[in-house]
Design a protein around this motif. Structure first.
Motif: not given
Length: 484
Positions: A297-313
């Motif tokens: 539900g967080i609609n933010k258009g300008n997020i430039r990077f997403v880093i995963h420190f832990h691997m999702p399942g």
């Protein structure tokens, strides 16, 4: 007479302010208008919610939206009210007793009604909605209905029966990610009518560069994270499986950079979570260290990077979370930091959430009047199966399969992290996309060691290293007294 494309676009412009539909939106709306039940699989940030908002406004009929997340419902209600649809409400635990009583007694006066499956199971609300005429029933996050999906929720099992009790209204099932197996399960569980109700948009978001960065230890992974955050153009999200580590990394990033960094996870109060969301949305924060609690539900258009420190399942969760980057269509990057053995964290989480045979037997052997207050989530899930008439054998069989499916999903994610083939094609293949992507140099880093940040326009232009001017004690005193 079916409305033309031009008529629908004119309605869109007049009521919602958009000149054109996003890819997939028009197809979903046109299919619903035929009328035909629809399963819409559209990537994160593609505007799924507009499909039911448009239908409610166009048909001038009531829409019931079933959603699993409180924050998502509240966000959608606020969005509708800002658009001018004031008669929108979310039936949630956030309402006081008196507010909830008022809403239930005046439910007929609302046009868009959001509710969780748990709320709709209460006798008073269930009786009320059965007396109402619905233009559209919406199942948001529809993958939760499938026992094959990673986010399966027992409460979603009742939705097929609820749909029948509401006289099988026109139905829209929405999700961002679903394998063919999950699609079939959604259709079967909801008893959807008509041939081939699925409208699917590719999960492939070409503006998000995909990357896996291997590290030899957890300490090296931390140093890699600090280096990346200092180099990457923000704003950005960093996902952790551990709330404790998210807190620690937030403190460390605050020390090592002059960036505005905050933590977001379930241990924070509702007020604090809301404040952090708003600060991030309005560019008052540069980086969020979060668990999976952040994003829906967080609609933010300008997020430039997403880093995963832990691997999702599982791959579904990963695609959902990286899909929060680049919603404005500009180049962005998704980076998975991986160390050998990271799988163990997810294995521990599975063990903590999937009931064992002994736990199932124990709960089934308890007296029906036994209180479940204060007992952990696994026991509550088993109790939910008992309340829905599942035998002990059926429940045991279900969770045995569930555990095996989670192990398989984790193996897929591990293969992605360790892979030697195109990462984008890997995702396309997993979701059975018709047109598999052809690898190119601005696609992913499976065959290179350096990230092309400059070429992508994602290289930070200003230093974020804190600058400290060291002064002597006497100099500080002189400055103080001179200003007197």
């Amino acid at each position: 007479m079916v409305a033309t494309k031009d008529e629908l676009q004119h309605f869109l412009k007049h009521h919602f302010g958009y000149a054109t539909f996003k890819p997939g939106q028009l197809a979903v709306i046109q299919q619903l208008l035929t009328p035909k039940d629809t399963v819409a699989i559209m990537p994160t940030g593609n505007g799924k919610s507009l499909c039911y908002q448009f239908m409610g406004a166009y048909l001038k009929k009531k829409v019931l939206i079933i959603s699993p997340l409180l924050s998502l419902m509240q966000d959608q209600v606020e969005q509708l009210r800002l658009l001018g649809f004031k008669r929108s409400i979310a039936l949630t635990s956030a309402l006081t007793y008196w507010e909830r009583s008022f809403v239930i007694n005046h439910l007929e006066e609302y046009d868009f009604i959001f509710a969780s499956p748990e709320i709709l199971a209460t006798p008073q609300i269930k009786a009320t909605i059965q007396q109402m005429e619905w233009g559209l029933l919406v199942i948001d996050e529809a993958h939760c209905i499938s026992q094959w999906g990673p986010d399966f929720r027992p409460d979603y099992l009742q939705l097929g029966g609820l749909r029948s009790e509401l006289q099988n209204p026109l139905t829209l099932a929405l999700t961002a990610t679903a394998t063919p197996k999950v699609q079939r399960d959604i259709i079967a569980q909801l008893h959807l009518q008509g041939d081939d109700p699925v409208i699917r948009r590719p999960v492939n978001r070409k503006n998000i560069y995909l990357s896996v960065v291997g590290t030899s230890s957890q300490e090296e992974k931390k140093q890699e994270l600090f280096a990346l955050v200092k180099r990457l153009q923000g704003p950005g999200l960093i996902y952790f499986s551990s709330k404790k580590l998210a807190d620690q990394m937030q403190v460390q990033l605050q020390k090592e950079t002059n960036l505005r960094v905050a933590t977001y996870h379930a241990d924070l109060s509702k007020e604090d979570r809301f404040i952090i969301q708003q600060q991030f949305l309005h560019n008052k924060l540069d980086v969020i260290c979060a668990t999976s609690a952040f994003g829906m539900g967080i609609n933010k258009g300008n997020i430039r990077f997403v880093i995963h420190f832990h691997m999702p399942g599982d791959m579904e969760s990963y695609v959902q979370e990286i899909g929060r980057a680049g919603r404005d269509g500009q180049p962005s990057i998704a980076i998975l930091l991986y160390s050998q053995g990271d799988e163990m964290i997810q294995q521990q989480l599975t063990a903590a959430t999937v009931p064992t045979n002994n736990e199932i037997h124990f709960v089934y052997s308890l007296n029906e009047r036994t209180s479940f207050t204060g007992i952990d989530d696994k026991f509550k899930v088993i109790k939910a199966f008992i309340e829905r008439g599942f035998s002990e054998e059926a429940t045991t069989r279900f969770f045995t399969t569930r555990f095996q499916d989670k192990e398989k999903a984790l193996q897929v994610m591990t293969t992605y992290a360790q892979g030697t083939t195109c990462l984008r094609r890997f995702i396309d293949t997993y979701f059975a996309e018709k047109d598999a992507h052809q690898h190119d140099e601005i696609c992913c880093n499976y065959d290179v060691t350096q990230l092309p940040l400059a070429r992508l326009g994602l290289l930070r232009t200003k230093s974020v290293t804190p600058s400290y001017t060291i002064q002597s004690y006497n100099a500080i005193l002189d400055k103080l007294f001179l200003n007197l």
